[in-house]
Design a protein around this motif. Structure first.
Motif, mmCIF file in Angstrom:
data_model
loop_
_atom_site.group_PDB
_atom_site.id
_atom_site.type_symbol
_atom_site.label_atom_id
_atom_site.label_comp_id
_atom_site.label_asym_id
_atom_site.label_seq_id
_atom_site.Cartn_x
_atom_site.Cartn_y
_atom_site.Cartn_z
ATOM 1 N N LEU A 1 -5.479 14.116 2.408
ATOM 2 C CA LEU A 1 -4.077 14.194 2.018
ATOM 3 C C LEU A 1 -3.588 12.879 1.410
ATOM 4 N N ALA A 2 -4.084 11.759 1.906
ATOM 5 C CA ALA A 2 -3.699 10.467 1.336
ATOM 6 C C ALA A 2 -4.201 10.341 -0.106
ATOM 7 N N GLN A 3 -5.426 10.768 -0.341
ATOM 8 C CA GLN A 3 -5.952 10.744 -1.697
ATOM 9 C C GLN A 3 -5.130 11.640 -2.623
ATOM 10 N N PHE A 4 -4.789 12.817 -2.097
ATOM 11 C CA PHE A 4 -4.002 13.750 -2.896
ATOM 12 C C PHE A 4 -2.614 13.184 -3.172
ATOM 13 N N ALA A 5 -1.997 12.571 -2.163
ATOM 14 C CA ALA A 5 -0.655 12.016 -2.316
ATOM 15 C C ALA A 5 -0.617 10.986 -3.440
ATOM 16 N N SER A 6 -1.625 10.154 -3.510
ATOM 17 C CA SER A 6 -1.676 9.128 -4.549
ATOM 18 C C SER A 6 -1.738 9.757 -5.938
ATOM 19 N N ALA A 7 -2.606 10.756 -6.084
ATOM 20 C CA ALA A 7 -2.759 11.396 -7.392
ATOM 21 C C ALA A 7 -1.520 12.221 -7.756
ATOM 22 N N TYR A 8 -0.975 12.934 -6.783
ATOM 23 C CA TYR A 8 0.146 13.827 -7.064
ATOM 24 C C TYR A 8 1.417 13.045 -7.408
ATOM 25 N N THR A 9 1.709 12.002 -6.656
ATOM 26 C CA THR A 9 2.903 11.222 -6.964
ATOM 27 C C THR A 9 2.756 10.500 -8.301
ATOM 28 N N GLU B 1 6.247 17.248 3.421
ATOM 29 C CA GLU B 1 5.125 17.532 4.308
ATOM 30 C C GLU B 1 4.123 16.388 4.296
ATOM 31 N N LEU B 2 3.882 15.793 3.138
ATOM 32 C CA LEU B 2 2.992 14.635 3.072
ATOM 33 C C LEU B 2 3.547 13.474 3.886
ATOM 34 N N GLN B 3 4.836 13.236 3.786
ATOM 35 C CA GLN B 3 5.431 12.134 4.528
ATOM 36 C C GLN B 3 5.331 12.367 6.034
ATOM 37 N N GLN B 4 5.388 13.618 6.453
ATOM 38 C CA GLN B 4 5.288 13.917 7.875
ATOM 39 C C GLN B 4 3.920 13.552 8.439
ATOM 40 N N VAL B 5 2.874 13.799 7.666
ATOM 41 C CA VAL B 5 1.529 13.495 8.155
ATOM 42 C C VAL B 5 1.106 12.068 7.802
ATOM 43 N N PRO C 1 0.806 -1.221 0.000
ATOM 44 C CA PRO C 1 0.000 0.000 0.000
ATOM 45 C C PRO C 1 0.838 1.270 0.000
ATOM 46 N N THR C 2 2.158 1.143 0.140
ATOM 47 C CA THR C 2 2.982 2.339 0.238
ATOM 48 C C THR C 2 3.304 2.916 -1.137
ATOM 49 N N ILE C 3 3.673 4.200 -1.124
ATOM 50 C CA ILE C 3 4.133 4.894 -2.322
ATOM 51 C C ILE C 3 5.656 4.978 -2.226
ATOM 52 N N ASP C 4 6.340 4.364 -3.154
ATOM 53 C CA ASP C 4 7.799 4.311 -3.110
ATOM 54 C C ASP C 4 8.371 5.556 -3.781
ATOM 55 N N LEU C 5 8.903 6.470 -2.972
ATOM 56 C CA LEU C 5 9.475 7.711 -3.485
ATOM 57 C C LEU C 5 10.915 7.545 -3.954
ATOM 58 N N ARG C 6 11.539 6.439 -3.671
ATOM 59 C CA ARG C 6 12.986 6.321 -3.847
ATOM 60 C C ARG C 6 13.462 6.546 -5.284
ATOM 61 N N PRO C 7 12.827 5.967 -6.302
ATOM 62 C CA PRO C 7 13.308 6.252 -7.665
ATOM 63 C C PRO C 7 13.212 7.731 -8.021
#
Length: 332
Positions: free
Chosen positions: A270-278, A307-311, A4-10
């Motif tokens: 914010l979770a919904q936004f994070a999915s769309a934005y990433t 900021e998303l990762q913080q929340v 379920p996580t969003i992998d920011l590493r690449p």
């Protein structure tokens, strides 16, 4: 079951590479843009944003390099007026931005901010803030309204009485209907520029957060932010590389922290936004995208992820936690 996580590493590895590609021949010198039609000269935003990005990524220069970085940043200051200048922004924005980068190196501007002398008495704060355009250009005006605070505070040129006057004025001028600044002005332009009031208010909000000052109407601010996203009042939101996304995320999160019964609702949005934005960011070409290759715009996007990762620490994955520069000092 899918992870379920969003992998920011690449993406963050691409960011690291982009910063390296902007590096010039001397330590601490970075151009702001890449491209055949862009200057490859050292630029105050290029240098400041390289420092900000490396801090955010956990790749900040070793202390032995700090003197060189500090000297490169300080050399952009005009010794006559004490300000930093760059063609794309108001000098107050540039001055505060470079002063914020210098603070990462535990340094300050080399010269006094002479041009701001008329505004260094507490009694001058009301006059300065009052003359900004709060109705039709709250976003642009906030670069001056918050830039004055950040520049003078980071340069150590004002004291507690001045800050108290600044925050008292803002408390008195908060708009109870929207939670934004400034009362009597937000409704003038209607919903067409409501996001501009959010973006302007973001700049005053991070000054409040720096000094741990409460918002007067946090729930109204949260409602306004959620409505902007829900009703599509700023259609580019989530589809740009810049600061708009950070402005929205930061206002949602920091307002929700002051009305904790709404925190679950805010986290869901914010979770919904994070999915769309990433999903949008991950489609961009790190070599050719003009937004990614403008270090100032790139800082906005990476700060939004921080900021998303913080929340949402359980949702966004990175090698090490991202560090938001705004949690250290005012001005992104």
């Amino acid at each position: 079951m899918a992870d379920p996580t969003i992998d920011l590493r690449p993406f963050l590895r691409d960011v690291q590479t982009i910063v390296q590609r902007h590096e010039l021949s001397r330590p601490g010198a970075y151009c702001r843009w890449l491209g055949e039609d862009r200057s490859r000269e050292s630029n105050p935003y290029g240098c400041a944003d390289a420092a900000n990005l490396l801090y955010t990524l956990g790749s900040f220069p070793e202390r032995t390099a700090w003197d060189a970085w500090t000297a490169e940043l300080q050399r952009f200051q005009d010794a006559g007026d004490g300000l930093f200048h760059e063609s794309t922004h108001d000098p107050l924005h540039t001055t505060a931005h470079v002063a914020g980068a210098l603070q990462l190196f535990e340094a300050r501007p080399a010269h006094r901010l002479v041009a701001l002398d008329p505004w260094k008495e507490p009694a001058a704060v009301d006059r300065f803030l009052g003359q900004l355009d709060w109705s039709w250009n709250p976003w642009g005006g906030s670069h001056r309204g918050d830039g004055l605070f950040a520049a003078l505070v980071l340069a150590g040129e004002v004291g507690a009485d001045w800050e108290e006057r600044y925050f008292s004025w803002l408390a008195n001028e908060a708009d109870p209907q929207t939670g934004f600044w400034r009362r009597g002005h937000v409704a003038v332009g209607g919903e067409a520029i409501l996001f501009h009031h959010l973006a302007g208010s973001f700049h005053y909000l991070f000054n409040h957060e720096y000094r741990r000052r409460p918002l007067r109407y946090p729930e109204a601010m949260l409602d306004s932010c959620l409505r902007i996203r829900r009703d599509g009042l700023f259609p580019p939101l989530g589809l740009t590389v810049g600061f708009a996304e950070l402005d929205w995320i930061y206002c949602v999160h920091r307002a929700a922290r002051q009305c904790p019964t709404r925190l679950h609702e805010a986290r869901h949005a914010l979770a919904q936004f994070a999915s769309a934005y990433t999903s949008y960011l991950f489609t961009l070409d790190a070599c050719d995208d003009p937004g990614l290759n403008d270090l100032h715009q790139l800082l906005g996007a990476v700060s939004a992820l921080a900021e998303l990762q913080q929340v949402l620490p359980d949702l966004l994955r990175s090698e090490q936690p991202l560090r938001l520069v705004l949690d250290r000092r005012p001005f992104a």
